[in-house]
Design a protein around this motif. Structure first.
Motif, PDB file in Angstrom:
ATOM      1  N   ALA A 114      11.908  12.599  15.083  1.00 16.22           N
ATOM      2  CA  ALA A 114      10.613  11.715  15.217  1.00 16.22           C
ATOM      3  C   ALA A 114       9.515  12.019  14.493  1.00 16.22           C
ATOM      4  CB  ALA A 114      10.435  12.055  16.800  1.00 16.22           C
ATOM      5  N   ALA A 115       9.276  13.106  14.036  1.00 17.01           N
ATOM      6  CA  ALA A 115       8.192  13.356  13.354  1.00 17.01           C
ATOM      7  C   ALA A 115       8.174  12.917  11.976  1.00 17.01           C
ATOM      8  CB  ALA A 115       8.102  15.012  13.191  1.00 17.01           C
ATOM      9  N   SER A 116       9.249  12.374  11.447  1.00 24.40           N
ATOM     10  CA  SER A 116       9.347  11.997  10.043  1.00 24.40           C
ATOM     11  C   SER A 116       9.340  10.051  10.113  1.00 24.40           C
ATOM     12  CB  SER A 116      10.831  12.380   9.478  1.00 24.40           C
ATOM     13  OG  SER A 116      11.711  11.872   9.968  1.00 24.40           O
ATOM     14  N   VAL A 117       9.360   9.563  11.089  1.00 27.82           N
ATOM     15  CA  VAL A 117       9.388   8.141  11.120  1.00 27.82           C
ATOM     16  C   VAL A 117       8.081   7.698  10.777  1.00 27.82           C
ATOM     17  CG1 VAL A 117       9.438   6.436  12.686  1.00 27.82           C
ATOM     18  CG2 VAL A 117      11.038   8.348  13.227  1.00 27.82           C
ATOM     19  N   GLY A 118       7.049   8.114  10.942  1.00 26.40           N
ATOM     20  CA  GLY A 118       5.672   7.475  10.681  1.00 26.40           C
ATOM     21  C   GLY A 118       5.775   7.480   8.840  1.00 26.40           C
ATOM     22  N   THR A 119       6.090   8.593   8.330  1.00 28.67           N
ATOM     23  CA  THR A 119       5.979   8.932   6.966  1.00 28.67           C
ATOM     24  C   THR A 119       7.115   7.934   6.405  1.00 28.67           C
ATOM     25  OG1 THR A 119       5.262  11.099   7.013  1.00 28.67           O
ATOM     26  CG2 THR A 119       6.111  10.425   5.179  1.00 28.67           C
ATOM     27  N   LEU A 120       8.210   7.857   6.836  1.00 25.09           N
ATOM     28  CA  LEU A 120       9.398   6.884   6.104  1.00 25.09           C
ATOM     29  C   LEU A 120       9.128   5.451   6.483  1.00 25.09           C
ATOM     30  CD1 LEU A 120      12.475   8.886   7.586  1.00 25.09           C
ATOM     31  CD2 LEU A 120      11.659   8.658   5.476  1.00 25.09           C
ATOM     32  N   LEU A 121       8.255   5.299   7.718  1.00 22.36           N
ATOM     33  CA  LEU A 121       7.956   4.033   7.976  1.00 22.36           C
ATOM     34  C   LEU A 121       6.785   3.266   6.818  1.00 22.36           C
ATOM     35  CD1 LEU A 121       8.418   1.332   9.498  1.00 22.36           C
ATOM     36  CD2 LEU A 121       6.749   2.361  11.197  1.00 22.36           C
ATOM     37  N   ALA A 122       6.006   4.103   6.659  1.00 17.28           N
ATOM     38  CA  ALA A 122       4.954   3.656   5.609  1.00 17.28           C
ATOM     39  C   ALA A 122       5.448   3.528   4.420  1.00 17.28           C
ATOM     40  CB  ALA A 122       3.815   5.029   5.925  1.00 17.28           C
ATOM     41  N   ARG A 123       6.298   4.226   3.950  1.00 15.12           N
ATOM     42  CA  ARG A 123       6.822   4.239   2.633  1.00 15.12           C
ATOM     43  C   ARG A 123       7.587   3.004   2.343  1.00 15.12           C
ATOM     44  NH1 ARG A 123       9.306  10.292   1.796  1.00 15.12           N
ATOM     45  NH2 ARG A 123       7.313  11.207   1.682  1.00 15.12           N
ATOM     46  N   ALA A 124       8.530   2.582   3.639  1.00 16.37           N
ATOM     47  CA  ALA A 124       9.176   1.422   3.720  1.00 16.37           C
ATOM     48  C   ALA A 124       8.427   0.084   3.522  1.00 16.37           C
ATOM     49  CB  ALA A 124      10.121   1.247   4.862  1.00 16.37           C
ATOM     50  N   ARG A 125       7.265   0.205   4.379  1.00 12.03           N
ATOM     51  CA  ARG A 125       6.470  -0.723   4.360  1.00 12.03           C
ATOM     52  C   ARG A 125       5.725  -1.196   3.136  1.00 12.03           C
ATOM     53  NH1 ARG A 125       3.246   0.930   9.666  1.00 12.03           N
ATOM     54  NH2 ARG A 125       4.645  -0.199  11.295  1.00 12.03           N
ATOM     55  N   ARG A 126       5.190  -0.232   2.533  1.00  8.34           N
ATOM     56  CA  ARG A 126       4.867  -0.523   1.208  1.00  8.34           C
ATOM     57  C   ARG A 126       5.688  -0.913   0.039  1.00  8.34           C
ATOM     58  NH1 ARG A 126       0.243   2.139  -1.066  1.00  8.34           N
ATOM     59  NH2 ARG A 126      -0.608   1.550   1.245  1.00  8.34           N
ATOM     60  N   ALA A 127       6.988  -0.304   0.089  1.00  8.86           N
ATOM     61  CA  ALA A 127       7.811  -0.708  -0.817  1.00  8.86           C
ATOM     62  C   ALA A 127       8.121  -2.407  -0.619  1.00  8.86           C
ATOM     63  CB  ALA A 127       9.099   0.112  -0.634  1.00  8.86           C
TER      64      ALA A 127
END
Lengths: 211, 181
Positions: B156-169
């Motif tokens: 759960a702690a990694s979702v924010g970072t992974l999501l931000a990267r995915a959105r940016r890409a």
């Protein structure tokens, strides 16, 4: 002032909305009715199979080539031969008619890998007639992928009962769960840590061993 | 999410039926939208969304984390459906979607542009890694990080970072393709 994260989020949502279609006009009542109708039909199927088994007819039909009995009779035989669903918390509420699964040729050697981390799911494994390895789980409870020598069962929901049928003629079929071998059929021999039940099926608990 | 203990439906409605109906009314469209955006096949999405809730009803009880459960089952059903059928050409479905959502007075050229941009968004989404695609769709559908993490087997702690990267890409790729067109 929105930061880049907010701008990205808004932009993504705007872009994704371009993909949308109108949702279907479905009500909760209609879904409930479908679920009840499916369950009623399944229970009638299982009751019919039980009657046939009791009369010994299903055994004859099983052995007869080109039997007109539908496939679910043989599935119900396997299911009824295993621990009854009502007594098995791992399969509570699950019925063969709602299963999804995969059938693969075993070739010279096949590994069935259960990519699973919880300890509440089980594999009901039996040696069966036929030429294909059959792996079934309640629809939506697992995913199946395969290549020439391996079948992977993943994304398994907790408390799922997976049915595995291994052809008696298969040269070698291995079941692995959480990185360890849990069942091996090698020629005519079977190697597993669990004793077969009275019906000849093996109830194998999946997931890692307790520390 | 809290549930009333007494049936909210008509005479004879069970407590579980009432809870199921509440879940359905809140989540069915979300589940459909997730499946539709994933598969670009509204008919398949409708079938699988209904199947997801049929499975919930047959379960006989509300899961501990109902949103994560619904997501997991829906995505599993979709994954199995997509691996056992060949994908149809999507040409007809985008056209139908354009007619459903566009104003009747939109000029033909505008409809064509909308169709083209939709096709590019579709292509960018399909080209993304499956995990990133699911992160985008689940987040856009309003699911929280905890449910997303549970459904996708992530920390759960990694979702924010992974999501931000995915959105940016996703955004950069879409913007780049749309401007290049």
């Amino acid at each position: 002032m929105p930061d880049d994260t907010d701008l990205d989020r808004a932009a993504v949502e705007r872009l994704l909305r371009t993909l949308d279609h109108a949702p279907p006009a479905v009500t909760a009542a209609s879904v409930i009715a479908r679920a009840r109708a499916r369950r009623t039909g399944t229970w009638r199927t299982r009751a019919a199979a039980a009657l046939l088994l009791g009369a010994g007819l299903a055994g004859v039909a099983w052995a007869a080539p080109g039997s007109p009995l539908p496939r679910w009779i043989s599935d119900a035989r396997a299911a009824l031969g295993a621990r009854p669903a009502a007594e098995d918390p791992a399969s509570a509420g699950e019925t063969p008619a709602d299963d999804a699964g995969i059938a693969v040729e075993p070739g010279s050697s096949l590994v069935i890998e259960f990519a699973i981390s919880d300890t509440t799911s089980v594999a009901i494994t039996a040696l069966v007639d036929g030429s294909e390895v059959l792996v079934r789980a309640p629809a939506g409870a697992a995913t199946f992928t395969s290549d020439a020598r391996r079948l992977i069962v993943a994304d398994v929901l907790p408390r799922t009962t997976i049915h595995v049928g291994i052809p008696r003629k298969a040269p070698r079929v291995e079941l692995r769960a959480a990185g360890r071998r849990v069942f091996l059929k090698d020629g005519a021999s079977v190697v597993t840590a669990v004793e077969p039940m009275a019906t000849g099926v093996y109830r194998i608990r999946l997931g890692p061993l307790a520390p | 999410m809290s549930f009333r203990n007494s049936p909210s439906g008509g005479e004879g409605a069970s407590g579980f039926d009432a809870r199921f109906t509440e879940l359905f009314e809140v989540h069915f469209v979300r589940v459909f939208r997730l499946l539709d955006r994933s598969a670009d096949d509204p008919a398949l999405a409708a079938d699988l969304a209904q199947e997801t809730f049929i499975r919930l009803y047959q379960r006989g009880g509300v899961p501990d984390a109902p949103e994560a459960w619904l997501i997991s089952v829906a995505l599993n059903l979709l994954r199995n459906a997509m691996t056992t059928r060949s994908r149809r050409r999507r040409l007809l479905t985008p056209a139908r979607g354009a007619y459903v959502h566009s104003d009747a007075s939109v000029a033909p050229d505008d409809a064509l542009l909308a169709d083209e941009s939709r096709g590019r968004v579709r292509a960018v989404l399909d080209a993304m890694p499956e995990r990133d695609r699911q992160l985008l769709l689940l987040s856009a559908d309003g699911y929280g990080y905890r449910d997303i993490a549970a459904a996708l087997h992530l920390n759960a702690a990694s979702v924010g970072t992974l999501l931000a990267r995915a959105r940016r890409a996703f955004r950069e790729r879409c913007d780049g393709d749309l401007h290049a067109g």
